[in-house]
Design a protein around this motif. Structure first.
Motif, PDB file in Angstrom:
ATOM      1  N   GLU A 178      33.891  47.827  33.694  1.00  0.00           N
ATOM      2  CA  GLU A 178      35.129  48.072  34.424  1.00  0.00           C
ATOM      3  C   GLU A 178      34.807  48.202  35.905  1.00  0.00           C
ATOM      4  N   GLY A 179      35.787  47.956  36.724  1.00  0.00           N
ATOM      5  CA  GLY A 179      35.604  48.178  38.153  1.00  0.00           C
ATOM      6  C   GLY A 179      36.247  47.096  38.977  1.00  0.00           C
ATOM      7  N   PHE A 180      36.913  47.511  40.026  1.00  0.00           N
ATOM      8  CA  PHE A 180      37.578  46.579  40.918  1.00  0.00           C
ATOM      9  C   PHE A 180      36.647  46.176  42.053  1.00  0.00           C
ATOM     10  N   SER A 181      37.052  45.142  42.740  1.00  0.00           N
ATOM     11  CA  SER A 181      36.367  44.680  43.947  1.00  0.00           C
ATOM     12  C   SER A 181      34.908  44.319  43.716  1.00  0.00           C
ATOM     13  N   LYS A 182      34.620  43.677  42.605  1.00  0.00           N
ATOM     14  CA  LYS A 182      33.265  43.183  42.387  1.00  0.00           C
ATOM     15  C   LYS A 182      33.049  42.002  43.324  1.00  0.00           C
ATOM     16  N   PRO A 183      31.952  42.017  44.071  1.00  0.00           N
ATOM     17  CA  PRO A 183      31.697  40.869  44.948  1.00  0.00           C
ATOM     18  C   PRO A 183      31.340  39.635  44.120  1.00  0.00           C
ATOM     19  N   LEU A 184      31.691  38.471  44.624  1.00  0.00           N
ATOM     20  CA  LEU A 184      31.386  37.239  43.899  1.00  0.00           C
ATOM     21  C   LEU A 184      29.886  37.075  43.686  1.00  0.00           C
ATOM     22  N   SER A 185      29.078  37.731  44.517  1.00  0.00           N
ATOM     23  CA  SER A 185      27.622  37.649  44.351  1.00  0.00           C
ATOM     24  C   SER A 185      27.151  38.331  43.061  1.00  0.00           C
ATOM     25  N   ASP A 186      28.011  39.128  42.415  1.00  0.00           N
ATOM     26  CA  ASP A 186      27.672  39.743  41.122  1.00  0.00           C
ATOM     27  C   ASP A 186      27.741  38.742  39.973  1.00  0.00           C
ATOM     28  N   PHE A 187      28.237  37.528  40.237  1.00  0.00           N
ATOM     29  CA  PHE A 187      28.411  36.495  39.213  1.00  0.00           C
ATOM     30  C   PHE A 187      27.598  35.267  39.606  1.00  0.00           C
ATOM     31  N   SER A 188      27.181  34.496  38.612  1.00  0.00           N
ATOM     32  CA  SER A 188      26.495  33.245  38.943  1.00  0.00           C
ATOM     33  C   SER A 188      27.520  32.261  39.488  1.00  0.00           C
ATOM     34  N   LYS A 189      27.076  31.404  40.368  1.00  0.00           N
ATOM     35  CA  LYS A 189      27.979  30.382  40.914  1.00  0.00           C
ATOM     36  C   LYS A 189      28.478  29.475  39.804  1.00  0.00           C
ATOM     37  N   GLU A 190      27.621  29.198  38.832  1.00  0.00           N
ATOM     38  CA  GLU A 190      28.031  28.358  37.712  1.00  0.00           C
ATOM     39  C   GLU A 190      29.171  29.008  36.934  1.00  0.00           C
ATOM     40  N   ASN A 191      29.073  30.320  36.670  1.00  0.00           N
ATOM     41  CA  ASN A 191      30.135  31.019  35.948  1.00  0.00           C
ATOM     42  C   ASN A 191      31.439  30.993  36.731  1.00  0.00           C
TER      43      ASN A 191
END
Length: 114
Positions: free
Chosen positions: A6-19
């Motif tokens: 859970e959590g808001f405002s996750k930076p896109l860097s927390d995810f792979s670019k492919e995902n």
């Protein structure tokens, strides 16, 4: 073996670019503009053990053009007249990233059902 995070405002860097590329192209194909990474709207974040990146999982497609229930309204932020219109809400770093994501979807289309 994943756990929901859970959590808001996750930076896109927390995810792979492919995902992110797969997620956004899938939403585009569905005609779904009812999601937002910034506020975790209609997205589940999954953390798999020993993986450094989160996985974004889309859900809740009742406003998607593919489903198109009578009560669905287009997202006013994108000047759409109908939920059946498409608006790409992602970005690709370059043409190669875009083409490889499209190729992945095409490959999956050709794979036999189990």
């Amino acid at each position: 073996n994943g756990k929901e995070v859970e959590g808001f405002s996750k930076p896109l860097s927390d995810f792979s670019k492919e995902n992110i590329n797969i997620f956004t192209l899938f939403q585009y194909m569905m005609g779904n503009e009812d999601w937002d990474f910034r506020v975790q709207r209609n997205i589940k974040y999954i953390k798999i053990n020993n993986e450094s990146k989160l996985i974004a999982i889309p859900y809740d497609f009742d406003a998607a053009g593919l489903v198109a229930p009578a009560y669905a309204q287009p997202n006013p932020n994108y000047n759409l007249q109908s939920v059946k219109q498409r608006y790409f809400m992602g970005t690709f770093a370059n043409k190669k990233n875009r083409n490889s994501t499209i190729a992945l979807f095409k490959k999956k289309k050709k794979e036999p059902s189990v």
